[in-house]
Design an enzyme around this catalytic site. Structure first.
Site, PDB file in Angstrom:
ATOM      1  N   HIS A  45       0.837  -1.212   0.000  1.00 18.27           N
ATOM      2  CA  HIS A  45       0.000   0.000   0.000  1.00 18.27           C
ATOM      3  C   HIS A  45       0.872   1.263   0.000  1.00 18.27           C
ATOM      4  CE1 HIS A  45      -3.225   2.682   0.991  1.00 18.27           C
ATOM      5  NE2 HIS A  45      -4.069   1.724   1.347  1.00 18.27           N
ATOM      6  N   GLU A 105      -0.706   1.119  -5.505  1.00 16.71           N
ATOM      7  CA  GLU A 105      -0.545  -0.034  -4.622  1.00 16.71           C
ATOM      8  C   GLU A 105      -0.560  -1.311  -5.454  1.00 16.71           C
ATOM      9  OE1 GLU A 105      -3.931   0.360  -1.958  1.00 16.71           O
ATOM     10  OE2 GLU A 105      -3.875   2.511  -2.218  1.00 16.71           O
TER      11      GLU A 105
HETATM   12  O1  LIG Z   1      -7.928   3.542   5.866  1.00 17.86           O
HETATM   13  P1  LIG Z   1      -7.252   2.272   5.382  1.00 17.86           P
HETATM   14  O2  LIG Z   1      -7.815   1.037   6.018  1.00 17.86           O
HETATM   15  O3  LIG Z   1      -5.760   2.355   5.529  1.00 17.86           O
HETATM   16  O4  LIG Z   1      -7.560   2.162   3.846  1.00 17.86           O
HETATM   17  C1  LIG Z   1      -7.222   3.182   2.972  1.00 17.86           C
HETATM   18  C2  LIG Z   1      -7.665   2.853   1.551  1.00 17.86           C
HETATM   19  O5  LIG Z   1      -6.878   1.779   1.065  1.00 17.86           O
HETATM   20  C3  LIG Z   1      -7.073   1.492  -0.315  1.00 17.86           C
HETATM   21  O6  LIG Z   1      -6.235   0.423  -0.673  1.00 17.86           O
HETATM   22  C4  LIG Z   1      -8.515   1.089  -0.536  1.00 17.86           C
HETATM   23  O7  LIG Z   1      -8.751   0.852  -1.922  1.00 17.86           O
HETATM   24  C5  LIG Z   1      -9.447   2.190  -0.028  1.00 17.86           C
HETATM   25  O8  LIG Z   1     -10.793   1.776  -0.187  1.00 17.86           O
HETATM   26  C6  LIG Z   1      -9.136   2.510   1.426  1.00 17.86           C
HETATM   27  O9  LIG Z   1      -9.934   3.600   1.845  1.00 17.86           O
END
Ligand SMILES: O=P(O)(O)OC[C@H]1O[C@@H](O)[C@H](O)[C@@H](O)[C@@H]1O
Length: 316
Positions: free
Chosen positions: A185, A290
């Site tokens: 991510h 990501e």
């Molecule tokens: O707030 P988190 O759990 O770190 O996620 C952040 C984002 O991560 C992304 O990978 C998702 O596609 C989104 O939908 C999500 O909002």
């Protein structure tokens, strides 16, 4: 015959030069190359929280209010998403796991470093590799109950002048097969999202979470970000996604054995709603690209292994 000339050999001359430094603390590991590049990895989630290129240019965005004490996932850097992407589906073995799985929210173990000297003739640079491990035996009883499989993860973070390589190795240490998803991510730091564009997604199929569209096709060769974007590009043909600033190449993100890519920017309202996202206009300086295997599931039989990862090149 013994050489008494005291002329240093090519190897010893290289070895005598400046070496990469690796500092290990209770919270994480920092590595620096003699040429100035550096990387910092928290043991919490094995999250990379800083990656600087030569000239101290920070390549990753990290929220100013990111929680780094291990009580929640890090907002920024490169959290590792495993074994489920997004909210776990109700009808799957991961259903009791948290959003984006548990790997980003537990402490990993530092397994060690290895350094390698570059060879100019082969066009390679000096590099340092940091290995982190997470095993099912280290999870809390509650987490093990939620996803009761025996697994071993090794996450390798390799820093070189060429860029940053992050690779996840998954092993099924049990007898029973399990299914998983993986996502790296990455929050890239950009100067101005309004001048940032993405190439390498042309004609790809994606699902759009903002518009609740299960299937759409990328009709333009270049993607600009003008508002909230949350898309899962699937089974990409090209292995490189490029990020440009003002039309100039800024990052190449190269996938290895991972076919999907999520593009995410929360924009104004979603950023406001996240307590650990700051400054609130930080969405102007970040773009998540990501890489992952998130469309469907990877199945791993007992005793089997799987590996996938990325190389990010900073092109300044
Ligand atoms: O707030 P988190 O759990 O770190 O996620 C952040 C984002 O991560 C992304 O990978 C998702 O596609 C989104 O939908 C999500 O909002």
């Amino acid at each position: 015959m013994v050489d008494r000339s005291h002329k240093p050999s090519a190897i010893s001359a290289k070895a005598a030069g400046p070496q990469p430094t690796v500092d290990v603390s209770d919270n994480g590991v920092t590595a620096k190359l003699p040429t100035g590049e550096s990387v910092e990895v928290l043991l919490h989630g094995a999250s990379v929280i800083s990656w600087k290129s030569k000239g101290e240019v920070e390549n990753l965005w990290l929220s100013e209010s990111a929680v780094l004490d291990g009580s929640k996932p890090v907002r920024g850097g490169i959290p590792v998403v495993f074994p489920n992407f997004g909210p776990a589906p109700k009808d799957h073995a991961t259903s009791k796991n948290p959003q984006h799985g548990f790997a980003r929210n537990v402490r990993w173990e530092f397994l060690g470093k290895s350094t390698s000297e570059g060879e100019a003739s082969k066009g390679s640079d000096d590099s340092v590799k940091l290995d982190f491990g997470l095993y099912s035996t280290a999870l809390s009883d509650e987490a093990r109950k939620a996803w009761p499989y025996d697994f071993g993860l090794v996450y390798s973070v390799t820093l070189s002048q060429e860029g940053l390589r992050t690779v996840l190795n998954v092993r099924n240490e049990g007898k029973e097969a399990f299914e998983f998803q993986v996502l790296l991510h990455t929050y890239l730091r950009v100067k101005d999202i309004s001048k940032t564009t993405i190439n390498g997604l042309a004609s790809a199929t994606y699902s759009d979470k903002v518009l609740s569209l299960p299937t759409a096709t990328q009709s333009t060769p270049t993607l600009s970000i003008n508002g909230e974007v949350d898309r899962v590009y699937k089974s990409l043909a090209q292995d490189t996604t490029s990020v440009l600033e003002g039309g100039k190449p800024r990052f190449d993100v190269v996938r290895d054995n991972l076919v999907d890519t999520v593009v995410w920017n929360p924009w104004i309202e979603k950023a406001k709603g996240m307590g650990d996202f700051s400054p609130k206009d930080g969405y102007k300086n970040m773009l998540c690209v990501e890489v992952g295997a998130v469309d469907g599931w990877q199945k791993l039989d007992g005793g089997e292994g799987w590996e996938g990862g990325q190389v990010i090149r900073s092109l300044l």
